[in-house]
Scaffold this active site. Sequence first.
Site, PDB file in Angstrom:
ATOM      1  N   LYS A  13       1.007  -1.190  -0.165  1.00  0.00           N
ATOM      2  CA  LYS A  13       0.008   0.021  -0.120  1.00  0.00           C
ATOM      3  C   LYS A  13       0.843   1.405   0.157  1.00  0.00           C
ATOM      4  CE  LYS A  13      -1.877  -0.570   4.344  1.00  0.00           C
ATOM      5  NZ  LYS A  13      -1.694  -1.845   4.724  1.00  0.00           N
ATOM      6  N   ARG A 126      11.404  -7.135   5.673  1.00  0.00           N
ATOM      7  CA  ARG A 126      11.597  -5.625   5.849  1.00  0.00           C
ATOM      8  C   ARG A 126      12.237  -5.033   7.033  1.00  0.00           C
ATOM      9  NH1 ARG A 126       5.770  -2.555   5.086  1.00  0.00           N
ATOM     10  NH2 ARG A 126       5.438  -3.125   7.184  1.00  0.00           N
ATOM     11  N   ARG A 139      -1.142  -8.673  13.493  1.00  0.00           N
ATOM     12  CA  ARG A 139      -1.550  -7.722  12.470  1.00  0.00           C
ATOM     13  C   ARG A 139      -2.681  -8.476  11.287  1.00  0.00           C
ATOM     14  NH1 ARG A 139       3.426  -5.072  10.548  1.00  0.00           N
ATOM     15  NH2 ARG A 139       1.989  -3.467   9.310  1.00  0.00           N
TER      16      ARG A 139
END
Length: 183
Positions: A13, A126, A139
């Site tokens: 996103k 990441r 999450r």
Amino acid sequence: MQIILFGPPGCGKGTQATFISQSLSIPHLSTGDMLRSAVTSKSEIGLKAKEIMEKGGLVSDEIVLSIVKDRVLSIDCQKGFILDGFPRTVNQAEKLEFFLNNGQSIDFVLRIKVNEEDILKRLIDRGRDDDKPEIIKNRFKTYNSETEPLIPFYEERGILFNINGMQEIEKVSEEIKKVLGVF
Ligand code: AMP
């Protein structure tokens, strides 16, 4: 043009929002970034949000709405904006509709669809603080229970568009461009 980008953690996103924001010259509003900077500056909001974010839960609607509302209604958003990571609950979406009720409604909700297992790997690579495997799982759980109900919510309004997020970044951007039909 008022755009919402949504999808599970790690779906890309942020990257796509940056790209759309630059191409259309509209602000990129990321509630995750806003909250992270509140945490860094140790503001009252930051202190409240820190622990929840570290566990991979959702910050309260009240806090998130307080930071988004002023931002969305500010002058640089008059020609449009791209929301990244907001709304994340049906209540947030309802409140957004309510305060945009001055003719500036949402035009496109772009839902980036991905495969959870592949994304788990992408997120671990990441290496952000809230990217530890157990937190990522939390999450995803939060996303599935709290955020997925936004799919029927926006489908009903006829503004939900599915984007295949399991392809190269440029291909995802191409698909988004086609949906928006503007650049
Ligand atoms: P993100 O960068 O969008 O993945 O957001 C990072 C974290 O900030 C999330 O895991 C939540 O804890 C919090 N957060 C961001 N946006 C929202 C929102 N709209 N509602 C509640 N919590 C949020």
